[in-house]
Design an enzyme around this catalytic site. Sequence first.
Site, PDB file in Angstrom:
ATOM      1  N   LYS A 192      -5.189   8.733  -9.119  1.00 43.95           N
ATOM      2  CA  LYS A 192      -6.284   8.070  -9.568  1.00 43.95           C
ATOM      3  C   LYS A 192      -6.337   8.153 -11.179  1.00 43.95           C
ATOM      4  O   LYS A 192      -7.384   7.795 -11.956  1.00 43.95           O
ATOM      5  CB  LYS A 192      -7.484   8.492  -8.952  1.00 43.95           C
ATOM      6  N   GLU A 247     -15.031  -0.282  -6.612  1.00 38.10           N
ATOM      7  CA  GLU A 247     -14.520  -1.902  -6.281  1.00 38.10           C
ATOM      8  C   GLU A 247     -15.195  -2.090  -4.685  1.00 38.10           C
ATOM      9  O   GLU A 247     -15.157  -1.197  -3.764  1.00 38.10           O
ATOM     10  CB  GLU A 247     -13.065  -1.898  -5.730  1.00 38.10           C
ATOM     11  N   ARG A 268     -15.700  -3.080   2.182  1.00 36.25           N
ATOM     12  CA  ARG A 268     -15.517  -1.523   2.043  1.00 36.25           C
ATOM     13  C   ARG A 268     -15.877  -1.204   0.665  1.00 36.25           C
ATOM     14  O   ARG A 268     -15.460  -2.322  -0.302  1.00 36.25           O
ATOM     15  CB  ARG A 268     -14.081  -1.002   2.544  1.00 36.25           C
ATOM     16  N   HIS A 278       0.841  -1.307  -0.114  1.00 37.23           N
ATOM     17  CA  HIS A 278       0.040   0.008  -0.044  1.00 37.23           C
ATOM     18  C   HIS A 278       0.821   1.272  -0.164  1.00 37.23           C
ATOM     19  O   HIS A 278       0.260   2.215   0.051  1.00 37.23           O
ATOM     20  CB  HIS A 278      -1.086  -0.052   1.136  1.00 37.23           C
TER      21      HIS A 278
END
Length: 346
Positions: A317, A265, A223, A193
């Site tokens: 993004k 997602e 999530r 991450h």
Amino acid sequence: MALAFKQETFRNDYKYSNSPNAIKRFPFPFAEDQYMYSVNIEPHVKGKTGSVSEFAFDVDEHYVGECLDKQLTLDLDRGRYAALPHMMDAQWDFVELTMEALSNDYPEHFSLKKEGLNWTWENKPLNIKQSFVFGDASTMPMDPFEFMSKQVQGDFVLLDQRDETLYADAGFVTSQADWSLAFDVGMSWREWHAPVPRATELGVMDRALKYLLNLQLGSPVRRLNWTMTVNPRLDTSPENYPLWGTDRNTVNPENVADKVHLRVELQSLFRLPRSNGIVFSIRCYLMSLRELSSYPRWAKRLHRVQKTMHPDLIEYKGMTKFHPMMVEWLSQFDDGSAMAVGTQPE
């Protein structure tokens, strides 16, 4: 009730669309007018009838097209599947979890018959029938994890828990949002991450890791995560960047509503019984801005989220080139008045 599966493609000619019902059940991810990266984890309990969270693994109208696209991606790049040798118990955990879930929740499409360790699995939409001995990989046509990952929508990473952290030690990843399984396999949680901007300084990933290390068997969590993508393409991997990266240059004010898609997602995590590992499920949903605008309050909220987005997140993004055009198109749905917006339409 049997689902009607669509014939679709997620590359080249992009024969993809959402039915009115698929739009209505889309997991719109924004509960507020601004966005900041957060853990936002909740129990993965049974959701409303017809919702994407009704069952452990969602099967919808895009099932057949997505599974065919998975196979095509894997055929072009075997590196999309990887499993370290010590993950075999976790592979069988995954087989049991997915086969039992699909056969129980969608009995008109999937069935599982057990006679001790002799199991027979049938997948009617994909015309697959396989008998095997549970726990004996030699009785399967391929690795057990690969066999079932091909038959469930989304990507899957098997996490091994050791040394007070989690390691991404197996994965089947064909619809990732610009990250590489071949690069990440074997990495620890923090290594995996590390590229996420601001998450480390805010302590988000440390809190998430602490939470997941204590994840209990039978108490999965979920999530939502999101990004924006050009064209309804599932495979936006770094390995294939030359095939899709230039698509960002094709967006203009006239086509932005049809080319730019909200990519959400639904991420779910399940503790596994034998291996004590965790399966990380990443299910991707795609919807164009034009489809999204059929619920104007969603478009209004998305406009407010995007126009206040931190520049680091816009860059992370991959939205930099088309972001101003997207914000401008969405502005027509935002008159500036206050609003109360739920994450699902009435």
